[in-house]
Design a protein around this motif. Structure first.
Motif: not given
Ligand code: A3P
Length: 309
Positions: A134-138, A185-196, A305-309
Motif C-alpha cells: 500500500i502506498v499512501y499519500i497525504y 483517514h490518515i490515522l487509520e492507514y498510519w496505525k496499520a502501517s505501524q503493524e506492517r 504520530t510524527g506526521l506533520v499536516l
C-alpha cells in the motif's frame, strides 16, 4: 439499499443549494451511492502482488497514479513520445476500486496497480489478508481544504462569491468532506502501517515536490522496480519526473478537456484534477482564527504520530 440513507447521519452543504449532500457510512462521510460503491469494492479479491495507491481526495492522487504508472511501464513505452499518460487521464491509467470494479474484473491488467480513496477500515478484507503493498499519500491539511473547496465548488458550478469559504472550512473541520474526517483517514492507514511497516510506503505531497528524485526513487524501490545506475545516467528518472509534473500533465490536451466517468451518473471534467498545485495557497483563504483553529485540531489529532499536516 435506498432505505439505508434514512438511517445514516446526513449533512448538506448549505452553499451547494442542495446539490451536495453527505452521508456518514462506516465512520466516514461521502455523497450518496457511496455505501453501494463501498460494498461492491469490498468484494474485490486482492492478490499478494497487487499494489494499492491509497489517499484522501485532493492530496496528490492524480500525481501518484501518474508516477507509479510511469515507473512500472518505463520499459514498455518511450515516455517522451508514446506513454499512455500523454493521451489518457491518469485516473483512466490506474483505476479506482470503488468506481470501476467491473472494468477491473473484466479486463485484468498486467499492471498490478489499483487505487482507492476508501478508508483503511473499509478496504476489502482480501487486501488485508493478501498482505499486498500500500502506498499512501497525504498533504498539508490547509492546502487539501482549499483544493477540496474549489473542487466541490466547481462540481456544483458555483462562483467563489456564491460559495462561502467559511462554511466549507467549518464543515471540513467537523470532518465532513469526501472520505472525511481527513485526519481519521490518515490515522487509520498510519496505525496499520505501524503493524506492517514493510507493506506500507507513506509519501507526503510537499516532500515529493521538494525532492522529487529522492521520493520517486523510493517509490520505485517500493514498487519493486528500482532505477538502475544506468537508467539514472540515461535520464530515465528525470524524464518520468518531468512527464508527471504538474506543468506537463496540466498542459496536455487530454487533461484540459474531456470528462472522467466516476460511475454511470457522475462525471468530473478532467481539468478539475489540475488546478494550481501550489504549496501554501491556503494563506490566500485562511483568517488568523481559522489557522489557529485548524492548527489546534491537527495538533490534537495527530499527536504522537510524527506526521506533520
Ligand atoms: P490544488 O487544488 O491545490 O491545485 P488529487 O489528485 O488527489 O485529486 O489532488 C488534486 C491536487 O493535486 C490539486 O491541487 C492538483 O492541482 C494537484 N495536482 C494534480 N496533478 C499534479 C501533479 N502532477 N503534480 C503536483 N500536483 C498535482
Amino acid at each position: 439499499m435506498e432505505g439505508i440513507y434514512k438511517t445514516l447521519p446526513q449533512h448538506t452543504y448549505s452553499w451547494s443549494q442542495g446539490r451536495a449532500t453527505f452521508y456518514k457510512y462506516q465512520g466516514f462521510w461521502n455523497v450518496q451511492n457511496f455505501p453501494e460503491k463501498t460494498i461492491l469494492a469490498q468484494s474485490y479479491q486482492a492478490q499478494p502482488s497487487d499494489i494499492l495507491l491509497c489517499s484522501c481526495p485532493k492530496t496528490g492522487t492524480t500525481w501518484l497514479k501518474a508516477l507509479s504508472f510511469a515507473i512500472l511501464t518505463r520499459e514498455k513505452f518511450d515516455h517522451a513520445s508514446a506513454s499512455p499518460l500523454l493521451t489518457t487521464l491518469p485516473h483512466d491509467c490506474v483505476l479506482f476500486l470503488e468506481n470501476h470494479l467491473a472494468k477491473i474484473k473484466e479486463n485484468p491488467s498486467d499492471l498490478p496497480l489499483l487505487a482507492t480513496h476508501l478508508p483503511y477500515s473499509s478496504l476489502p478484507k482480501s487486501v488485508i489478508a493478501s498482505n499486498c503493498k500500500i502506498v499512501y499519500i497525504y498533504r498539508n491539511i490547509k492546502d487539501v481544504l482549499v483544493s477540496y473547496y474549489h473542487f466541490v465548488r466547481e462540481l456544483v458550478n458555483l462562483s467563489v462569491e456564491d460559495a462561502p469559504f467559511e462554511e466549507a472550512f467549518d464543515d471540513f473541520c467537523q470532518g465532513i468532506s469526501s472520505f472525511g474526517p481527513y485526519w481519521d483517514h490518515i490515522l487509520e492507514y498510519w496505525k496499520a502501517s505501524q503493524e506492517r511497516p514493510d507493506r506500507f510506503l507513506f509519501l507526503k505531497y510537499e516532500d515529493l515536490k521538494k525532492d522529487a528524485s529522492c521520493n520517486v526513487k523510493q517509490l520505485a524501490e517500493f514498487l519493486g522496480c528500482p532505477f538502475s545506475v544506468e537508467e539514472e545516467k540515461a535520464g530515465v528518472l528525470e524524464n518520468i519526473i518531468n512527464l508527471c509534473s504538474f506543468d506537463s500533465l496540466s498542459n496536455l490536451e487530454v487533461n484540459k478537456s474531456g470528462m472522467y466517468q466516476a460511475d454511470e451518473v457522475s462525471g468530473v471534467e478532467h481539468r478539475l484534477f489540475f488546478r494550481k498545485a501550489k504549496d501554501g495557497d491556503w494563506e490566500n483563504y485562511f483568517t488568523d482564527e481559522m489557522k489557529e483553529k485548524i492548527d489546534k485540531l491537527i495538533d490534537e489529532k495527530m499527536s504522537g504520530t510524527g506526521l506533520v499536516l
